[in-house]
Design a protein around this motif. Structure first.
Motif, PDB file in Angstrom:
ATOM      1  N   ARG A  29     -12.133  -4.952  -6.787  1.00  0.00           N
ATOM      2  CA  ARG A  29     -13.899  -4.784  -6.505  1.00  0.00           C
ATOM      3  C   ARG A  29     -14.239  -6.463  -6.115  1.00  0.00           C
ATOM      4  N   THR A  43       1.338   6.010  -6.906  1.00  0.00           N
ATOM      5  CA  THR A  43      -0.190   6.554  -7.227  1.00  0.00           C
ATOM      6  C   THR A  43       0.221   7.997  -7.661  1.00  0.00           C
ATOM      7  N   ARG A  60       2.317   1.404  -3.541  1.00  0.00           N
ATOM      8  CA  ARG A  60       0.736   1.916  -4.544  1.00  0.00           C
ATOM      9  C   ARG A  60       0.492   3.477  -4.187  1.00  0.00           C
ATOM     10  N   GLU A  84       0.732  -1.305  -0.468  1.00  0.00           N
ATOM     11  CA  GLU A  84       0.304  -0.019  -0.083  1.00  0.00           C
ATOM     12  C   GLU A  84       0.974   1.369   0.000  1.00  0.00           C
ATOM     13  N   ARG A  92      -8.801  -3.405 -12.017  1.00  0.00           N
ATOM     14  CA  ARG A  92      -9.997  -2.671 -10.791  1.00  0.00           C
ATOM     15  C   ARG A  92     -11.455  -3.366 -10.456  1.00  0.00           C
ATOM     16  N   SER A 102      -0.848  14.650  -4.308  1.00  0.00           N
ATOM     17  CA  SER A 102      -1.769  14.358  -3.980  1.00  0.00           C
ATOM     18  C   SER A 102      -1.763  12.733  -5.740  1.00  0.00           C
ATOM     19  N   THR A 103      -3.028  12.701  -4.810  1.00  0.00           N
ATOM     20  CA  THR A 103      -3.108  11.072  -6.104  1.00  0.00           C
ATOM     21  C   THR A 103      -3.957  11.321  -6.663  1.00  0.00           C
ATOM     22  N   ILE A 104      -3.936   9.987  -7.439  1.00  0.00           N
ATOM     23  CA  ILE A 104      -5.368   9.678  -8.613  1.00  0.00           C
ATOM     24  C   ILE A 104      -6.265   8.388  -8.662  1.00  0.00           C
ATOM     25  N   ARG A 105      -6.908   8.987  -8.557  1.00  0.00           N
ATOM     26  CA  ARG A 105      -7.943   7.443  -8.196  1.00  0.00           C
ATOM     27  C   ARG A 105      -8.073   6.904 -10.389  1.00  0.00           C
ATOM     28  N   LEU A 106      -8.220   5.674  -9.014  1.00  0.00           N
ATOM     29  CA  LEU A 106      -8.006   4.383 -10.549  1.00  0.00           C
ATOM     30  C   LEU A 106      -9.170   4.756 -11.806  1.00  0.00           C
ATOM     31  N   VAL A 107     -10.074   5.353 -11.388  1.00  0.00           N
ATOM     32  CA  VAL A 107     -11.192   5.346 -12.041  1.00  0.00           C
ATOM     33  C   VAL A 107     -10.360   7.141 -13.042  1.00  0.00           C
ATOM     34  N   GLU A 108      -9.887   8.039 -12.342  1.00  0.00           N
ATOM     35  CA  GLU A 108      -9.326   9.173 -13.963  1.00  0.00           C
ATOM     36  C   GLU A 108      -7.506   8.518 -14.266  1.00  0.00           C
TER      37      GLU A 108
END
Length: 177
Positions: free
Chosen positions: A117, A77, A73, A70, A113, A90-96
């Motif tokens: 889940r 990220t 990661r 983690e 992704r 700052s980070t970025i979401r996987l979907v972005e």
């Protein structure tokens, strides 16, 4: 700063590939955790203390590994986010990221992704079941203790007028009542 310039860079691609590698390890390690949780469920049902002790020790080492992954990661990220023009830290979401990386990595990230889940759902289901098993075991222990002592501290007895009497009642009925 134009992000398409940076997205096409070799440095950006290398970081995305490292992030994908870290996410693959992340998913695999969480699968190991899910397997251990399922084994723990079986040990709880079978009341196999020896097996449970070994599983808990292995579970602890897998959780420590997840913490290390983690951290990696998050670092990756943050690096990818900087390449996309975000502020340092700052980070970025996987979907972005999926929406921004282009066709080269999109399918692989979408698959990751979905795997994240799936393994999260698997862990959640097993954790809920294990929680129920622990509660049931505690209730069983309470019952056995009450049976051994001959009294149930939570049970109430009542006199002829319907008033609660002081003190715990017997688990066995008084046949003279």
């Amino acid at each position: 700063m134009e992000s398409t310039f940076q997205i096409d860079s070799i440095d950006f691609r290398n970081r995305v590939e490292k992030l994908i590698g870290a996410l693959n390890v992340y998913v695999d390690t969480h699968r190991q955790l899910a397997k251990l949780l399922e084994e723990k469920k079986i040990a709880l049902v079978e009341m196999n203390d020896e097996s449970l002790e070994g599983i808990l020790e292995h579970e602890r080492s897998v959780i420590e590994r997840i913490g290390d992954i983690e951290s990696e990661r998050i670092e990756l990220t943050e690096e990818v986010a900087v390449f996309l023009g975000r502020a340092p830290g700052s980070t970025i979401r996987l979907v972005e990221l999926i929406m921004l990386v282009g066709d080269d990595y999109r399918e692989e990230l979408l698959d990751l992704r979905d795997e994240v889940r799936d393994v999260a759902d698997r862990i959640d289901r097993v954790n809920k079941l294990n929680g129920s098993l622990v509660v049931q075991s505690l209730e069983d222990i309470h019952l056995y203790i009450a049976m051994l002592t001959g009294v149930d501290p939570e049970a109430k007895t009542y006199d002829q007028n319907g008033k609660a009497e002081d003190g715990p009642s017997s688990l066995l009925f008084d046949r003279t009542v």
